[in-house]
Design a protein around this motif. Structure first.
Motif, short mmCIF file in Angstrom:
data_model
loop_
_atom_site.label_atom_id
_atom_site.label_comp_id
_atom_site.label_asym_id
_atom_site.label_seq_id
_atom_site.Cartn_x
_atom_site.Cartn_y
_atom_site.Cartn_z
N ARG A 123 -17.45 -43.54 -36.52
CA ARG A 123 -16.21 -43.79 -36.68
C ARG A 123 -14.56 -43.01 -36.38
O ARG A 123 -13.95 -43.04 -37.36
CB ARG A 123 -15.74 -44.11 -38.34
N ALA B 101 -12.42 -42.63 -34.41
CA ALA B 101 -11.23 -43.65 -33.97
C ALA B 101 -10.61 -44.04 -35.61
O ALA B 101 -8.93 -43.86 -36.00
CB ALA B 101 -10.70 -45.18 -33.66
N LEU B 102 -10.96 -44.42 -36.58
CA LEU B 102 -10.80 -43.91 -37.74
C LEU B 102 -10.24 -43.22 -37.96
O LEU B 102 -8.92 -42.87 -38.77
CB LEU B 102 -11.79 -45.27 -38.84
N ILE B 103 -11.13 -42.40 -38.36
CA ILE B 103 -10.97 -40.58 -38.53
C ILE B 103 -9.85 -40.31 -37.85
O ILE B 103 -8.16 -39.64 -38.85
CB ILE B 103 -11.86 -40.41 -38.62
#
Lengths: 256, 274
Positions: free
Chosen positions: B93, B95-97
């Motif tokens: 994750r 990209a999200l972080i």
């Protein structure tokens, strides 16, 4: 300047350890290479100092790899400074990329709840805005389909629509303005402007000088992690234009 | 946003939404939907029953074997599922972080919680099987909620630690499969702890140096105690010994606290590795 201080950045420095950005394997860990303290450092930002007061719209400009994105990460508290201090008074909302929290197997509607939770919007707020969000996204009946069936344009339209439900005090935007087709772009720009009217401070990262000139009150120019200019938008942008050869910089690439 | 307690409480909506999303996407991917959570442990139980009792002809002292194996298999599956997913979650994750400020600790935590919900469905199968095989179900069942709570603490603590190292050391998830396999055989899943005691106190292995210490050391494994606890509650219908309660509680607290502190230490540092 009598309006209250909102963003206060002093001597900000953030580095990446070049070794760390490559693979760190168990072998190199055991041998001791992975965490070597003498691994070369790359300072993405160093010695950056500036202040932002209420009501300002701050544009951030600079070439690729100038540290613009890292600055956004630091302002939104995703990365902690390795040097110096970042103080931000108020609630920060970040639009660094759209729909990053989406789950491909869930419907658009479920993803609205999920994405909103990542952005920190309470469920009751989202429930009251649900119809508005769906309408804005122009997805119609697709909203109940799993988003793995969406085109990338549909996905970012949905992402923007959720983000547009934010009511941020401090808004940080990193080149996410070109979403969807022209009609949607016009609509999203309009929505952004109204969000800006409600925000106390906006930080806007872009390559497009004219766009920044139109919107920003102040500008910050970064080059190779260092501050090259900070002040009134027109002055800094003129300096930047002169330094970069005055060309009409229409670099379409996104910053690192 | 750092992963401390107050941020976690402030973003409890996110923990709930993310857990629900995880469960929803699991059940929507399968044709059976949530029924799969009941069918899955049944199938696993049938496989082990068939192999251990049917093919190898073992486990007669653990009759009815289906109840016996489910007592250990369900918590073990919660553990391995959570740990394996946690090892990859921060890299997966990234990209999200790097796009939204949120306490990243919610990512491993929701994995553990979603796995725990699956586990709860599994306990329905366990209790159903126990009824079907006429087990003496009574007051001993009251131990189950406490065991579940301690299990949650153990699995959380280990998963948080693994999530950090998984982000730092890319190859961890490759090794993890082997590590959990070793753990599987070192823990009393297929057999009971009485077998360990018999082997090292009486059998030929009893002549080894320090053989009398091995069962005690063996029972320091929190899963050995957990499985024994579930078996005492459902299979034998008796109370787990107070000594084991004490050891398990201390271990659960240490693991949870250790994992939590480790995560807090690596929390923001880890992002640069992603």
């Amino acid at each position: 300047m009598s309006s209250p201080l909102v963003i206060d950045v002093k001597g900000l420095g953030i580095f990446y350890r070049l070794q760390q950005r490559r693979r760190v394997g168990i072998k190199s860990l055991l041998v001791g290479g992975g965490f070597r303290r003498d691994a070369p450092l790359l300072w993405a930002l160093r010695g950056v100092t500036f202040q932002c007061h209420e009501g300002q719209i701050l544009g951030v400009i600079g070439g690729n790899g100038a540290g613009k994105s890292t600055l956004c990460l630091a302002l939104s508290k995703i990365l902690m400074p390795d040097e110096g201090k970042v103080k931000v008074r108020g609630e920060v909302s970040t639009l660094l990329s759209l729909g990053a929290g989406f789950n491909r197997d869930l419907s658009g509607r479920d993803n609205i709840y999920l994405n909103a939770a990542f952005l920190g919007l309470p469920r009751r707020v989202i429930e009251s805005k649900m119809e508005e969000i769906i309408e804005f996204s122009e997805l119609g009946e697709f909203i109940d389909q799993p988003i793995r069936f969406y085109s990338s344009g549909m996905r970012s339209r949905l992402g923007f629509s959720v983000a547009a439900a934010l009511d941020p005090e401090i808004l940080i935007l990193d080149e996410v303005l070109s979403v969807g087709d022209r009609a949607f772009q016009r609509k999203s720009r309009k929505r952004l402007k109204s969000m800006m009217d409600h925000s106390r401070v906006i930080v806007l990262v872009s390559h497009q000088v004219e766009f920044l000139r139109e919107l920003c009150t102040h500008c910050l120019w970064l080059e190779r992690g260092e501050l090259r200019g900070f002040g009134k938008a027109d002055e800094v942008l003129d300096q930047y234009m002169t330094a970069s050869g005055g060309a009409d910089d229409a670099e379409p690439e996104a910053s690192a | 946003m750092i992963s401390n307690w107050s941020n976690l409480v402030a973003r409890r909506d996110l923990v709930r939404e993310l857990t629900l999303a995880e469960l929803r996407s699991q059940s929507q991917e399968t044709r059976l939907g949530w029924l799969f959570w009941l069918v899955d442990p049944l199938i696993m139980m049938l496989i082990y029953w068939g192999v251990v009792v049917g093919i190898f002809g073992r486990g007669e002292q653990y009759t009815p074997y289906p109840v016996f194996i489910l007592c250990a298999m369900l918590p073990w599956k919660h553990f391995t599922g959570s740990v394996n997913a946690s090892a990859k979650i921060l890299r997966g994750r990234d990209a999200l972080i790097k796009a939204i400020p949120f306490p990243t600790i919610v990512l491993p935590l929701t994995i553990v919680l979603a796995g725990f919900s699956n586990f709860l469905f599994g306990t329905i199968v366990l209790l159903g099987t126990a009824v079907a095989f006429d087990r003496p179900l009574g007051m001993s069942l009251l131990q189950i909620p406490v065991l579940m709570f301690l299990q949650l603490a153990v699995v959380c603590g280990i998963s948080l630690g693994v999530a950090c190292f998984g982000a730092l050391v890319r190859d961890l998830s490759g090794f993890l499969g082997h590590l959990t396999r070793i753990g599987f055989y070192l823990s009393p899943v297929l057999y009971g702890v009485d077998m360990v005691q018999d082997r090292f106190l009486q059998g030929p292995l009893g002549k080894l140096p320090f053989a009398e210490w091995i069962p005690t050391l063996y029972m320091l494994n929190p899963f050995a105690i957990l499985f024994t606890g579930y078996r005492d509650a459902v299979f034998y219908g008796r109370m787990l010994e107070p000594y084991y309660w004490a050891v398990l509680t201390v271990e659960a607290a240490l693991l949870l606290f250790g994992g939590w502190r480790l995560y807090q230490y690596f929390d923001r540092r880890v992002i640069k590795f992603l």
